[in-house]
Design an enzyme around this catalytic site. Structure first.
Site, short mmCIF file in Angstrom:
data_model
loop_
_atom_site.label_atom_id
_atom_site.label_comp_id
_atom_site.label_asym_id
_atom_site.label_seq_id
_atom_site.Cartn_x
_atom_site.Cartn_y
_atom_site.Cartn_z
N ASP A 22 0.87 -1.18 0.00
CA ASP A 22 0.00 0.00 0.00
C ASP A 22 0.90 1.22 0.00
OD1 ASP A 22 -1.84 2.06 0.46
OD2 ASP A 22 -3.11 0.79 1.72
N ARG A 53 -0.07 4.39 -0.31
CA ARG A 53 -0.82 5.63 -0.10
C ARG A 53 -0.32 6.42 1.11
NH1 ARG A 53 -6.78 3.13 -0.31
NH2 ARG A 53 -5.63 1.54 0.89
#
Length: 230
Positions: free
Chosen positions: A151, A153
């Site tokens: 991930d 983000r």
């Protein structure tokens, strides 16, 4: 024997602590009527920004009229072209977006539409990961096989957007604990994390199970029976 150097009688200023990203500001506000394929419609205010730290064209969607003094409901929704636009059944992004718009409009708050395709790895990489998932890897294993983060983000820009909108305290519509943890680290007060609905299909249940097992998403694991097993 050599002498130790004497202290500098006129030391320079101590280094300043990292102030973090500079505040963002509102660039444009425009009213847009939103209409969905199932017939639901609502009017929204779309807001763009100056000064976002990652340089991306993130968007705030302001919905509903919160009661005076009420804590707004906020969703951080990462862009998903395949799910949001084309209705892909391999994820739950499209139904989550549709649900979030109505729930936020009913209560009053903001949906931050963040340009973070494929959990931040981009559209082409996401589709490469899909090809590996077709060979048996889960969504996180596929990213790792491509030498990409599970991930990628970062929600600094989201915190900037909230600051520009004057939102310091919020209830977060999300199953993902990382979103709340990052926002709190960035100075926002997340009073409560409100779970979204569960949107399973025969094509996304392995994906949803992986999110529960790998990244602690608050989804009812017992309901996520792998329909492809056996």
């Amino acid at each position: 024997m050599p002498h130790s150097p004497a202290p500098d009688p006129h030391p320079g200023p101590a280094p300043s602590p990292d102030p973090g990203p500079s505040p963002a500001s509102v660039r444009t506000r425009v009213r847009v009527p939103l209409r969905f394929g199932d017939g639901y419609g609502v009017d929204a205010e779309l807001i763009t920004f100056h000064g976002l730290t990652d340089g991306q064209e993130h968007l705030a969607v302001v919905l509903g009229d919160p009661a005076p003094g009420a804590v707004p409901l906020v969703r951080l929704h990462s862009e998903c072209l395949t799910g949001d636009v084309f209705g892909s059944a391999r994820c739950d992004c499209g139904p989550q977006l549709r649900e979030a718009v109505e729930r936020i409009a009913d209560r009053g708050g903001v949906l931050l539409y963040l340009r973070q395709e494929g959990r931040g790895i981009g559209l082409y990489n996401k589709l490469d990961a899909y090809a590996l998932q077709d060979q048996g890897l889960d969504t996180y294993e596929a990213n790792a096989a491509l030498d990409l983060p599970e991930d990628a983000r970062d929600y600094t820009a989201a915190a900037q957007m909230l600051g520009a909108l004057g939102i310091g305290e919020l209830d977060l519509l999300s199953n993902n604990p990382d979103k709340a943890e990052q926002l709190r680290t960035l100075g926002a007060t997340v009073r409560e994390r409100v779970p979204t609905g569960v949107f399973t299909t025969a094509h996304n249940v392995r994906y949803l199970r992986a999110k529960v097992l790998q990244t602690r998403h608050t989804l009812p694991l017992a309901q996520l029976v792998d329909r492809t097993a056996g």
